[in-house]
Design a protein around this motif. Structure first.
Motif, PDB file in Angstrom:
ATOM      1  N   ASN A 614       0.817  -1.215   0.000  1.00  0.00           N
ATOM      2  CA  ASN A 614       0.000   0.000   0.000  1.00  0.00           C
ATOM      3  C   ASN A 614       0.856   1.273   0.000  1.00  0.00           C
ATOM      4  N   ALA A 615       2.116   1.189  -0.371  1.00  0.00           N
ATOM      5  CA  ALA A 615       2.998   2.360  -0.409  1.00  0.00           C
ATOM      6  C   ALA A 615       3.609   2.503  -1.788  1.00  0.00           C
ATOM      7  N   THR A 616       3.740   3.747  -2.211  1.00  0.00           N
ATOM      8  CA  THR A 616       4.374   4.078  -3.488  1.00  0.00           C
ATOM      9  C   THR A 616       5.657   4.848  -3.217  1.00  0.00           C
ATOM     10  N   LYS A 662       0.992   6.783   0.531  1.00  0.00           N
ATOM     11  CA  LYS A 662       0.611   5.596   1.287  1.00  0.00           C
ATOM     12  C   LYS A 662      -0.896   5.597   1.502  1.00  0.00           C
ATOM     13  N   ILE A 663      -1.527   4.484   1.104  1.00  0.00           N
ATOM     14  CA  ILE A 663      -2.976   4.336   1.261  1.00  0.00           C
ATOM     15  C   ILE A 663      -3.279   3.811   2.657  1.00  0.00           C
ATOM     16  N   ASN A 664      -4.256   4.475   3.292  1.00  0.00           N
ATOM     17  CA  ASN A 664      -4.762   4.011   4.585  1.00  0.00           C
ATOM     18  C   ASN A 664      -6.260   3.774   4.432  1.00  0.00           C
ATOM     19  N   ARG A 665      -6.694   2.504   4.599  1.00  0.00           N
ATOM     20  CA  ARG A 665      -8.099   2.169   4.438  1.00  0.00           C
ATOM     21  C   ARG A 665      -8.826   2.353   5.773  1.00  0.00           C
ATOM     22  N   LEU A 666      -9.887   3.127   5.712  1.00  0.00           N
ATOM     23  CA  LEU A 666     -10.668   3.428   6.914  1.00  0.00           C
ATOM     24  C   LEU A 666     -11.747   2.388   7.130  1.00  0.00           C
ATOM     25  N   ASP A 667     -12.267   2.350   8.368  1.00  0.00           N
ATOM     26  CA  ASP A 667     -13.290   1.359   8.702  1.00  0.00           C
ATOM     27  C   ASP A 667     -14.570   1.544   7.904  1.00  0.00           C
ATOM     28  N   LEU A 722      -8.697  12.032  -0.145  1.00  0.00           N
ATOM     29  CA  LEU A 722      -9.721  11.248   0.551  1.00  0.00           C
ATOM     30  C   LEU A 722     -10.616  10.592  -0.494  1.00  0.00           C
ATOM     31  N   GLY A 723     -10.556   9.245  -0.538  1.00  0.00           N
ATOM     32  CA  GLY A 723     -11.425   8.511  -1.452  1.00  0.00           C
ATOM     33  C   GLY A 723     -12.793   8.303  -0.818  1.00  0.00           C
TER      34      GLY A 723
END
Length: 755
Positions: A614-616, A662-667, A722-723
Motif C-alpha cells: 500500500n505504499a508508493t 501511502k494508502i490508509n483504508r478506513l473502517d 480522501l477517497g
C-alpha cells in the motif's frame, strides 16, 4: 481668575520659580549703552552682545527686588488689569486673555509659559514679553518698549508693532514691525516680511515665498555660524532690502529650490543694501544637476542658478537608473570643453526648506534702541525687487551675458533636473520602471500550477501495479476501474514574489479553476484535455497590474508495468493591464498600459514505482520547455509614459525528484492517502530577463534588467487525498518553490469523478 500675592524678598525667587515651572526669567530692562550711528547712514549700530552670566545676574536682581509683585493666571480671562506696581504677569497652561491685557502703572513684564498657545490681541503698558513655550500670535499695536524674548520652546508670530527689540532662541515670524534690534541666537530662527531695526543672525534666517523677506531699516549682519536659507523658484525669488550695511562674514548660504521647470540659467537678487561687506562661506545646494553661484557687488548680492556638468547618470544608484538616465536627451546639459572646470560638491540636504528645531541656549536680555530710531511701518514694506544681472566680482560696470532659457520638452525630465540628491535616484528608478522587466518571470510563474494540475491528474492513473507486481496492494490513487474515464476539477491559489532590488520587487497572486477529462485508449495509454481560467494580481512599488488568462492543454500517459511516461502541453493567452505612478519633485503622472501576451509549456516525465503493497515510492526525471511572448505597447497618461517593446524568451529545464504516497483504508470503506514529493529543477540557457523601453516623449531606447530566471530551485508538494467512494475522490495540496530571486507558494483543491 488671577491671584495677586506679596512676598518677602527672600521668598519671591521661589514663588517665581514655581510659577514658571523651574524656568528662569530674563528681565528686559533699558541698557545704559550709548548707541552710535554710522556717519553715512542714519541708523543705529548693533550693540555689543551681553554675556549669559551678566544676564543671569540681572535676573537675580529683578527677582530679589522687593517691589516686584507676581501675578499668576491659570484660567482663561476676558480682560486683565494690572496694579500700579511692578507686575510680573505669568500665563500658565490653560490661561489666555481674549481681550485687553493691561499691565497698569509701573514696570511690567509678561511671561507666557502656556504650551497650549493662543493670541495676545491687545496688550498695553508692558515693558517686556518673555515667551517660554507655546505657539503664540501677537497683535499689539505698540507695546513692549524694552523688548521681546523667545525661548527655544516658543514660537511667536508678530502681526502688530513691537516698540523695542527682540531676541529669538526659538522661532520668530515677523509680519508686522519690530522697531528695535532683532538678534537670532544659535539654534533660533527668524523669518517674515515685516520691518526691523537692525538684524543680527547667529542662527537661521529663512527667506521664501511663504514668509517673504525682511525689510531691515538699519544693518543686517551674520555671524560665521549663521545660515541663510534662501528659496528660489522658476519664476523668481524674494530680495532682502537693507538700508544700512549687509555684513556676510562667511555665513552659510543654503539654497532651497521649489519644484518646477527651470531654464538652463537663472539669476536672482538675494540682498540689496547700502553696502555689502564680506562674502558667504559655504554654499549649500542639494540639487543634483544645478549649481548656485553667488555674485557680489558693492550694494547687492546676487545668485546665478545654472545647469552644472554633472551627468544625469551620476545620480543613479542602480543599473536600471543609470541606463534610463543615459537615454534621456538633456537640452540643458553644457557642451563639453577641452578643459572642464571642476564643479564644487555641495552638502546634501532636503529641498523642502525645513526649519531646524531650535535648541535651548542661554539667551541674553533684549536690547533696546534709542527713542530717536526711525519707526518703520509694516504696511510700507516694498515688494521684492525684480532680478537684475549681477557680476561675479565686485565690479558694478561689468556686463553679465544673457542666459538662454532652454527648457526640456518633457516635464518629467524638467522635474528630474531640479531634483535634489535624495530625490534624483528615486526619480530615475520610477522613470526606469524596472518592474516591467519582471513581467515575464511573474507570468511564467503564474501558469506553473496549470501544468502541475495536469501532472497530478496523470499520477492518479497508476492503476495496474497490482497485476504487474502481484501484491495487489499498491496505491490506486485514481477513482474508477481500469476501463473508466474521468472528469476532474482543480481550484488554484498561487502566489509569490520576484526579487531584484527594493524598488522592483514584483509580487504576484493567482486564483483560478482548471477542469479536465481523460479516457483510456488501450491497455497502456490514457489521453486527456484540460481548460482553465485564472486571474493574476501584480503588485510592486508604485505599480499594479492584472493578468487575465485562459488556458488550454492536452496530456497523455503510458503505463507499462512499474514504468510511467507522462506527456503534457499547454497554451495560455494573457490580457494584461498595468497602472504605474511616477511622482517626485512636484511632478505626478498616473500611467496606464494594456498588452497582450501568450505562453506555452510542454513537458515529458519518466517515472518508476519501486513501492510495495500500500505504499508508493517513485523516483522521476523530466524535461520541460517554457516560452513567453509579449507584444509591444505604449503607456498613456503623461510625459513619463514609456513605450515597452515586445519580448520573447524560451527555456529548457530538467527536474529530478522523488514521490511517495501511502494508502490508509478506513473502517467506513473510505481511503486516506497522504502524499509528498520533492524535486530539484535546473534551467538551461540564458536566464537574464531584460526589457527594452523608451520614453514616449523624447529619449533614446534603453534596456532595464529584471530578476533572472532561477538557475536552480527546489520544488516541494505535500497533500492528502480522501477517497469517498470508488468513483469520487477529493484532495488538497500545498506547493512551494524556493530559489535565489523568487519564492512561490500555492494551495490546490481537487475533486475527481470516475465514470
Amino acid at each position: 481668575m488671577s491671584a495677586q500675592h506679596k512676598f518677602a524678598p527672600k521668598h519671591l525667587a521661589l514663588a517665581v520659580a514655581l510659577a514658571l515651572g523651574g524656568l528662569q526669567l530674563a528681565n528686559a530692562q533699558q541698557q545704559p549703552d550709548v548707541v552710535k550711528s554710522l556717519p553715512d547712514i542714519n541708523v543705529p549700530e548693533l550693540p555689543e552682545i551681553r554675556s549669559y552670566n551678566e544676564a543671569l545676574e540681572r535676573i537675580q536682581r529683578f527677582i530679589g527686588d522687593k517691589n516686584t509683585v507676581p501675578i499668576v493666571l491659570n484660567t482663561p480671562e476676558s480682560i486683565f488689569q494690572g496694579a500700579a506696581l511692578n507686575d510680573l504677569i505669568v500665563l500658565n497652561d490653560g490661561a489666555t486673555v481674549s481681550g485687553r491685557l493691561d499691565g497698569g502703572e509701573g514696570k511690567n513684564v509678561l511671561v507666557v509659559n502656556a504650551s497650549n498657545g493662543g493670541t495676545l490681541k491687545d496688550t498695553r503698558n508692558l515693558n517686556g514679553l518673555h515667551l517660554v513655550q507655546g505657539d503664540w500670535t501677537l497683535s499689539s499695536k505698540g507695546d513692549f518698549k524694552e523688548g521681546v524674548l523667545v525661548e527655544s520652546s516658543g514660537t511667536l508670530t508678530n502681526l502688530g508693532a513691537i516698540e523695542g527689540g527682540a531676541i529669538s532662541a526659538g522661532k520668530l515670524f515677523n509680519k508686522g514691525s519690530i522697531k528695535g534690534n532683532v538678534q537670532v541666537e544659535k539654534g533660533g530662527s527668524f523669518a517674515g516680511k515685516g520691518t526691523v531695526g537692525n538684524l543680527h543672525v547667529n542662527g537661521l534666517l529663512t527667506v521664501n515665498e511663504l514668509h517673504g523677506s525682511p525689510r531691515v531699516k538699519g544693518n543686517l549682519s551674520f555671524s560665521p555660524n549663521a545660515e541663510l536659507a534662501y528659496e528660489v523658484s522658476p519664476v523668481g525669488s524674494q530680495t532682502i532690502k537693507v538700508d544700512g550695511a549687509a555684513k556676510l562674514d562667511d555665513a552659510t548660504l543654503r539654497i532651497v529650490a521649489t519644484p518646477g521647470e527651470y531654464p538652463s540659467s537663472r539669476q536672482y537678487k538675494i540682498i540689496e543694501a547700502g553696502s555689502v561687506e564680506g562674502k558667504f562661506g559655504a554654499i549649500v545646494n542639494d540639487l543634483a544637476f544645478m549649481t548656485a553661484t553667488p555674485q557680489y557687488n558693492k550694494k547687492s548680492v546676487g545668485l546665478t542658478y545654472a545647469r552644472n556638468g554633472e551627468p544625469l547618470s551620476g545620480a543613479a544608484t542602480t543599473d536600471n537608473g543609470r541606463v534610463v538616465a543615459e537615454s534621456i536627451i538633456d537640452p540643458t546639459a553644457p557642451a563639453p570643453s577641452a578643459t572642464p572646470t571642476p564643479t564644487p560638491t555641495p552638502t546634501p540636504l532636503t529641498a523642502s526648506a525645513p526649519t531646524p528645531a531650535p535648541i535651548s541656549v542661554p539667551v541674553p536680555v533684549p536690547v533696546p534702541v534709542p527713542t530717536s530710531a526711525p519707526t518703520p511701518n509694516a504696511a510700507s514694506v516694498p515688494s521684492p525687487m525684480p532680478d537684475e544681472p549681477l557680476t561675479a566680482q565686485v565690479n558694478e560696470s561689468a556686463e553679465q551675458p544673457a542666459s538662454t532659457p532652454i527648457k526640456p520638452a518633457n516635464a518629467a525630465v524638467a522635474a528630474l533636473l531640479t531634483s535634489d540628491k535624495t530625490t534624483a535616484p528615486i526619480a530615475l528608478e520610477q522613470l526606469a520602471a524596472g518592474s516591467n522587466a519582471n513581467l515575464a518571470k511573474a507570468t511564467l510563474s503564474s501558469i506553473t500550477p496549470v501544468s502541475a494540475s495536469m501532472l497530478s491528474a496523470m499520477q492518479q492513473l497508476n492503476s495496474r501495479y497490482g497485476s504487474a507486481y502481484g501484491s495487489g496492494n499498491s496505491p490506486r490513487q485514481a477513482a474508477g476501474g481500469a476501463d473508466s474515464g474521468r472528469v476532474w476539477i482543480q481550484a488554484l491559489g498561487h502566489g509569490g514574489k520576484v526579487d531584484r532590488d527594493f524598488d522592483s520587487t514584483l509580487k504576484h497572486a493567482t486564483q483560478g479553476l482548471v477542469m479536465g477529462a481523460d479516457w483510456r485508449l488501450d491497455e497502456q495509454w490514457h489521453i486527456g484535455l484540460v481548460g482553465g481560467k485564472s486571474q493574476t494580481r501584480l503588485d510592486a512599488r508604485q505599480y499594479e497590474g492584472d493578468l487575465d488568462s485562459w488556458h488550454l492543454g492536452a496530456y497523455a500517459v503510458r503505463q507499462d508495468g512499474p514504468f510511467s511516461l507522462r506527456l503534457g502541453a499547454t497554451y495560455a493567452s494573457h490580457d494584461g493591464d498595468s497602472k504605474r505612478r511616477v511622482a517626485f519633485n512636484g511632478f505626478n503622472d498616473r500611467l496606464k498600459g494594456n498588452y497582450d501576451a501568450n505562453t506555452q509549456q510542454a513537458f515529458a516525465e519518466l517515472a518508476v514505482n519501486v513501492g510495495r503493497h500500500n505504499a508508493t515510492l517513485e523516483p522521476f526525471a523530466s524535461v520541460g520547455y517554457q516560452r513567453y511572448q509579449r507584444d509591444s505597447y505604449s503607456e498613456k497618461g503623461g510625459d513619463a509614459a514609456l513605450k515597452v517593446f515586445g519580448q520573447t524568451r524560451d527555456n529548457l529545464s530538467s527536474t529530478f525528484g522523488l514521490r511517495t504516497a501511502k494508502i490508509n483504508r478506513l473502517d467506513n470503506g473510505m481511503t486516506l492517502t497522504p502524499r509528498f514529493s520533492a524535486g530539484w529543477k535546473h534551467t538551461f540557457g540564458e536566464i537574464e530577463s531584460d526589457t527594452r523601453q523608451q520614453l514616449v516623449k523624447g529619449g533614446k531606447r534603453f534596456e532595464v534588467a529584471g530578476a533572472a530566471l532561477d538557475r536552480n530551485s527546489l520544488a516541494l508538494d505535500a497533500g492528502i487525498d480522501l477517497g469517498l467512494s470508488a468513483n469520487h475522490t477529493v484532495g488538497v495540496g500545498l506547493t512551494g518553490e524556493m530559489a535565489t530571486d523568487s519564492r512561490t507558494h500555492g494551495v490546490m483543491g481537487q475533486w475527481r469523478m470516475a465514470f
